[in-house]
Design a protein around this motif. Structure first.
Motif, mmCIF file in Angstrom:
data_model
loop_
_atom_site.group_PDB
_atom_site.id
_atom_site.type_symbol
_atom_site.label_atom_id
_atom_site.label_comp_id
_atom_site.label_asym_id
_atom_site.label_seq_id
_atom_site.Cartn_x
_atom_site.Cartn_y
_atom_site.Cartn_z
ATOM 1 N N GLY A 54 0.778 -1.229 0.000
ATOM 2 C CA GLY A 54 0.000 0.000 0.000
ATOM 3 C C GLY A 54 0.806 1.273 0.000
ATOM 4 O O GLY A 54 0.254 2.361 -0.162
ATOM 5 N N ARG A 55 2.110 1.175 0.143
ATOM 6 C CA ARG A 55 2.925 2.384 0.220
ATOM 7 C C ARG A 55 3.099 2.982 -1.174
ATOM 8 O O ARG A 55 3.414 2.282 -2.130
ATOM 9 N N THR A 56 2.925 4.295 -1.289
ATOM 10 C CA THR A 56 3.049 4.975 -2.574
ATOM 11 C C THR A 56 4.512 5.236 -2.909
ATOM 12 O O THR A 56 5.403 5.112 -2.055
ATOM 13 N N GLY A 57 4.750 5.634 -4.155
ATOM 14 C CA GLY A 57 6.103 5.972 -4.562
ATOM 15 C C GLY A 57 6.667 7.122 -3.758
ATOM 16 O O GLY A 57 7.849 7.136 -3.407
ATOM 17 N N GLU A 58 5.834 8.108 -3.447
ATOM 18 C CA GLU A 58 6.295 9.254 -2.667
ATOM 19 C C GLU A 58 6.705 8.832 -1.263
ATOM 20 O O GLU A 58 7.628 9.392 -0.679
ATOM 21 N N TYR A 332 9.685 10.246 -9.420
ATOM 22 C CA TYR A 332 10.743 11.181 -9.804
ATOM 23 C C TYR A 332 11.105 12.030 -8.585
ATOM 24 O O TYR A 332 10.783 13.223 -8.525
ATOM 25 N N PRO A 333 11.769 11.448 -7.599
ATOM 26 C CA PRO A 333 12.033 12.189 -6.359
ATOM 27 C C PRO A 333 12.877 13.439 -6.567
ATOM 28 O O PRO A 333 12.745 14.405 -5.815
ATOM 29 N N PHE A 334 13.710 13.445 -7.592
ATOM 30 C CA PHE A 334 14.560 14.609 -7.861
ATOM 31 C C PHE A 334 13.751 15.815 -8.328
ATOM 32 O O PHE A 334 14.239 16.947 -8.305
ATOM 33 N N LEU A 335 12.503 15.592 -8.753
ATOM 34 C CA LEU A 335 11.632 16.686 -9.192
ATOM 35 C C LEU A 335 10.588 17.068 -8.147
ATOM 36 O O LEU A 335 9.808 17.992 -8.367
ATOM 37 N N ARG A 336 10.578 16.374 -7.030
ATOM 38 C CA ARG A 336 9.464 16.524 -6.099
ATOM 39 C C ARG A 336 9.377 17.917 -5.487
ATOM 40 O O ARG A 336 8.286 18.427 -5.252
ATOM 41 N N ASP A 337 10.507 18.569 -5.249
ATOM 42 C CA ASP A 337 10.465 19.930 -4.706
ATOM 43 C C ASP A 337 9.996 20.931 -5.756
ATOM 44 O O ASP A 337 9.233 21.854 -5.455
ATOM 45 N N GLN A 338 10.442 20.753 -6.989
ATOM 46 C CA GLN A 338 10.101 21.692 -8.053
ATOM 47 C C GLN A 338 8.684 21.476 -8.574
ATOM 48 O O GLN A 338 7.964 22.436 -8.864
ATOM 49 N N PRO A 340 5.787 19.351 -7.172
ATOM 50 C CA PRO A 340 5.284 18.423 -6.148
ATOM 51 C C PRO A 340 4.091 17.584 -6.586
ATOM 52 O O PRO A 340 3.873 16.497 -6.049
ATOM 53 N N ASP A 341 3.315 18.067 -7.548
ATOM 54 C CA ASP A 341 2.121 17.336 -7.981
ATOM 55 C C ASP A 341 2.320 16.655 -9.332
ATOM 56 O O ASP A 341 1.354 16.393 -10.050
#
Length: 507
Positions: A54-58, A332-338, A340-341
């Motif tokens: 159940g854990r998401t990629g984020e 795409y964790p490297f894009l998560r700050d830029q 987020p959605d």
């Protein structure tokens, strides 16, 4: 000169860098491993894999900590001890790096459409001899890895190996600043570089998914080694399943492969299949007298020493291990700050025609579509992206792009099918749309790449290959319907075939 960064040294990255450079774009490729080939690289010992149901990629694929570059001059690097700035979890610190490729994995798509148009053979001759049988329709995974590696050779000078993009952000000057980490046994070397455009070609077979059902959380906490994902399955560990009762969840390629490998040695092999219609992978019917077929897994019931698995068709099993072949999530964790959605793991809602990020087209993706005749799809996307970045073409207005995104969501919703091109008609429409938006087949720039041509021979090859992968019984009517609509199962962004969707639905 216009600059672009490409993240990923697999099949989509190979064609992207070549096409960008042919278009006159200064390009750098970042590959986190020391070998090219992406998902086709074989890891003999992938190590442990933590996949919490159940854990998401984020939640699973976390953003990395990074050093502070304030006061550091452009071009200078920061050296740290290995792992000093690790990801915010120790479960999977290097972004699920080992691949799902196991020892005997082979292709399931014919050569003609699983190569790039300018190199239509999987292998070149070595000493005048082809290194694989010319009449072989499907080949071993090592042939594909070697093909990708060889295709990269003219551009090997711009590949940065063992380098992970940990963060990508836009600066006030409108450029992408990439924070990268180059790993070695003795140190991590951090750097920041700027580019006009960012092309993500990382595929989506990294972050595995196990669906959440009643009772599975408790069962997983009590018996974490007995509820696993197929990603790190290796035939070298077959003895672990000898004389065991094994439940395999999933009916697509991975599920079929595991059924064919485990049925001969397991005490009992149960294949849990959610879909009741549709053709079945032929491998699922190897040793079929030793396989029990059951419905979707709907719950777990813990008991002393183990648990029972309950299925939708009323069956109950007490397995030694459950192997989930239930697909992967976009991450795409490297894009998560830029951004987020950008994705919920299931789909990318603001990516126009599976390629350009509508709010900012300086961000593009090659390799997002699934069931898309993978290598050929990568090439179409790469040409479209290169022509846009070079200024040769413009994209439709933001309103037009948003309208396509909106209509796609209304048709498919937040499901894996959003990015699926699961029929020959859908594939052809996608290729035709990119060709038209890209200014036509022929390159306007001297030395630029033409769009490939997807025609009658390609379609005939795909249809001819289908009987080698599917069987009609016991779903004869569904299989005939499948044949009539020419539906495909042609591989993900790296050529592997997808399993079930992130939400557990069979595609």
């Amino acid at each position: 000169m216009v600059t672009a960064a490409v993240i990923g040294g697999g099949a989509s990255g190979a064609i992207t860098v070549d096409t960008l450079r042919k278009q006159g774009i200064e390009t750098t490729v970042f590959e986190r491993r020391d070998i090219l080939g992406g998902v086709w690289v074989y890891d003999s010992d992938p190590g442990p894999l933590t996949v919490v149901p159940g854990r998401t990629g984020e939640q699973s694929d976390l953003v990395s900590n990074t050093p502070d570059f304030e006061g550091i001059e452009p071009g200078e690097s920061i050296n740290t001890s290995p792992g000093e700035y690790n990801r915010q979890t120790f479960e999977n610190p290097h972004r699920y790096e080992p691949t799902p490729t196991f020892e005997s994995l082979s292709t399931n798509v014919p050569e003609r459409v699983m190569t790039y148009s300018d190199k239509p053979k999987w292998d070149w001759k070595e000493n005048g001899v082809y290194t694989y049988p010319l009449q072989t329709r499907f080949v071993h995974h090592s042939t594909i890895q070697r093909y990708i590696e060889q295709y990269f050779q003219p551009n090997i000078d711009v590949v940065k190996f063992s380098t992970t993009v940990e963060k990508a952000s836009k600066t006030k000057d409108g450029k992408w600043t990439l924070t990268t980490r180059t790993r070695s046994a003795t140190e991590d070397v951090w750097a920041q570089t700027k580019y006009d455009h960012l092309v993500v070609a990382t595929g989506h077979y990294h972050v595995p998914f196990i669906p959440d059902v009643p009772g599975i959380q408790l069962a997983y906490r009590l018996y974490p080694n007995r509820i696993v994902h197929s990603k790190h399955f290796r035939e070298s560990n077959l003895d672990l399943f000898k004389d065991k009762t094994v439940v395999i969840v999933g009916s697509r390629a991975s599920g079929a492969d595991l059924v064919s490998l485990l049925a001969p040695i397991a005490h009992q092999t149960i294949q849990s299949v959610r879909a009741t219609k549709g053709p079945i992978f032929k491998k699922s019917f190897v040793n079929q007298d030793k396989v029990v077929r059951a419905g979707e897994v709907v719950s777990y019931v813990c008991k002393d020493g183990g648990f029972n698995v309950e299925t939708a068709d009323g069956q109950s099993f007490s397995p030694d291990v459950v192997i989930y072949c239930t697909g992967y999530q976009y991450s795409y964790p490297f894009l998560r700050d830029q951004v987020p959605d950008l994705t919920d793991g299931v789909f990318l809602p603001d990516v126009y025609l599976h390629t350009f990020y509508t709010p900012d087209p300086s961000l593009a993706f090659v390799g997002v579509p699934v069931d898309a005749v993978s290598f050929r799809a990568f090439e179409y996307q790469a040409v479209w992206v290169a022509r846009y970045i070079s200024g040769q073409i413009e994209l439709p207005s933001v309103d037009e792009q948003q309208l396509w995104n909106k209509r796609r969501f209304e048709e498919r919703g937040s499901t894996r099918s959003y990015h699926s091109l699961s029929s020959l008609e859908a594939v052809q429409d996608f290729f035709d749309a990119l060709t038209e938006l890209g200014g036509g087949v022929k390159a306007q720039k001297k030395g630029g790449r033409d769009f490939p041509v997807f025609g009658r021979q390609d379609i005939d090859e795909l249809k001819a290959a289908a009987p080698a992968r599917w069987v009609e019984e016991p779903n004869k009517e569904a299989a005939e319907e499948e044949s009539e609509t020419s539906e495909l199962d042609t591989g993900d962004s790296e050529g592997h075939t997808d399993d079930t969707s992130v939400d557990g639905d069979e595609k």
